[in-house]
Design an enzyme around this catalytic site. Structure first.
Site, PDB file in Angstrom:
ATOM      1  N   TYR A 185       2.123  12.864  -0.182  1.00  0.00           N
ATOM      2  CA  TYR A 185       2.089  12.880  -1.649  1.00  0.00           C
ATOM      3  C   TYR A 185       0.706  13.301  -2.139  1.00  0.00           C
ATOM      4  O   TYR A 185       0.577  14.162  -3.016  1.00  0.00           O
ATOM      5  CB  TYR A 185       2.446  11.498  -2.183  1.00  0.00           C
ATOM      6  CG  TYR A 185       2.428  11.373  -3.679  1.00  0.00           C
ATOM      7  CD1 TYR A 185       3.488  11.849  -4.444  1.00  0.00           C
ATOM      8  CD2 TYR A 185       1.362  10.765  -4.341  1.00  0.00           C
ATOM      9  CE1 TYR A 185       3.482  11.727  -5.834  1.00  0.00           C
ATOM     10  CE2 TYR A 185       1.353  10.638  -5.718  1.00  0.00           C
ATOM     11  CZ  TYR A 185       2.409  11.118  -6.461  1.00  0.00           C
ATOM     12  OH  TYR A 185       2.392  11.002  -7.831  1.00  0.00           O
TER      13      TYR A 185
ATOM     14  N   SER B  86      -1.996  13.900  -9.796  1.00  0.00           N
ATOM     15  CA  SER B  86      -2.162  12.471  -9.566  1.00  0.00           C
ATOM     16  C   SER B  86      -3.595  12.197  -9.165  1.00  0.00           C
ATOM     17  O   SER B  86      -4.265  13.048  -8.573  1.00  0.00           O
ATOM     18  CB  SER B  86      -1.217  11.985  -8.465  1.00  0.00           C
ATOM     19  OG  SER B  86      -1.469  10.631  -8.140  1.00  0.00           O
TER      20      SER B  86
END
Length: 253
Positions: A158, A144
């Site tokens: 995350y 990501s």
């Protein structure tokens, strides 16, 4: 389509939705035999249906990347069915609810690492073993833009897990290049999936929000994510090794 992957066997984890599904469908259109894996059978069956509707060849395997025995069985099943594993796309992941680090429960932090980081490591572990035996292959890990390239309040766990995926990929790339295995990472920003919606946000509201966030004025499409994965998996990117490809509409420019 060009048939770039005709004769190749491709595994896509998290293949029941989002970038994973779009990637699996794109590989099928390019001639690959595709196996999609995940925990939700109905979604996987739908992905297989979409591939077969386009004339492709596909199957699915139920597997939880948080369980090592299931990951080992997944890779073994792919090879038993098709004789080899040429490309692995490690896309399965988990997005926890937003929380500041001081408020985040340890169990939730651990779960995020267990799925995103350790799940990717487990997948690579067994994929690499098989690819080394057969003389090579390609692995694309989906990370990501959040983490190594962008920080977002409330997404510390995350971001840490996804940044670590890129670092893990670089290590594997150096360790196994001599075995003919290429490992790279794709780091996308928000894509047109339910995961990119804020709490109680509609897709139309997301469109308006993106106009002020991204230099391109929009979020990405899952098809654009899939195209980037296929590039990293193809011979066209043959000199790319340990690379972290960011596709983010310019948000980190």
């Amino acid at each position: 389509m060009t048939g770039r992957f005709t004769g190749k066997v491709v595994l896509v984890t998290g293949g029941g939705s989002g970038i994973g599904r779009a990637t699996a469908v794109a590989f099928g259109r390019e001639g690959a035999t595709v196996v999609v894996a995940g925990r939700t059978p109905d979604r996987l069956v739908e992905t297989v249906r979409l591939i077969e509707k386009d004339g492709g060849t596909a199957g699915h395997v139920l597997a939880d990347i948080a369980v090592e025995a299931e990951v080992e069985a997944l890779v073994r099943t792919v090879v038993e069915r098709h004789g080899r594993l040429d490309v692995a796309v490690n896309n399965a992941g988990y997005l926890p609810e937003p929380a500041g680090l001081a408020e985040l429960a340890e169990a939730e932090f651990t779960r995020t690492l267990e799925i995103n980081l350790l799940g990717t490591w487990r997948s690579m572990k067994y994929e690499i073993r098989r690819m080394r035996e057969q003389g090579g292959g390609v692995i694309v890990n989906v990370g990501s833009v959040v983490g190594a390239h962008l920080t977002i309040p409330g997404a510390g766990a995350y971001g840490a897990s996804k940044a670590a995926i890129a670092a893990l990929g670089r290590s594997a790339a150096r360790e196994y290049a001599a075995d003919g295995i290429r490992v790279n990472t794709l780091s996308p920003s928000s894509m047109d999936t339910p995961m990119s919606l804020l709490a109680n946000e509609t897709p139309a509201e997301r469109v308006e929000r993106a106009k002020g966030m991204f230099p391109l004025g929009r979020i990405g499409t899952v098809e654009e994510g899939a195209a980037a994965v296929l590039y990293l998996a193809s011979d066209e990117s043959g000199f790319a090794l340990g690379h972290d490809l960011v596709i983010d509409g310019g948000i980190t420019a």
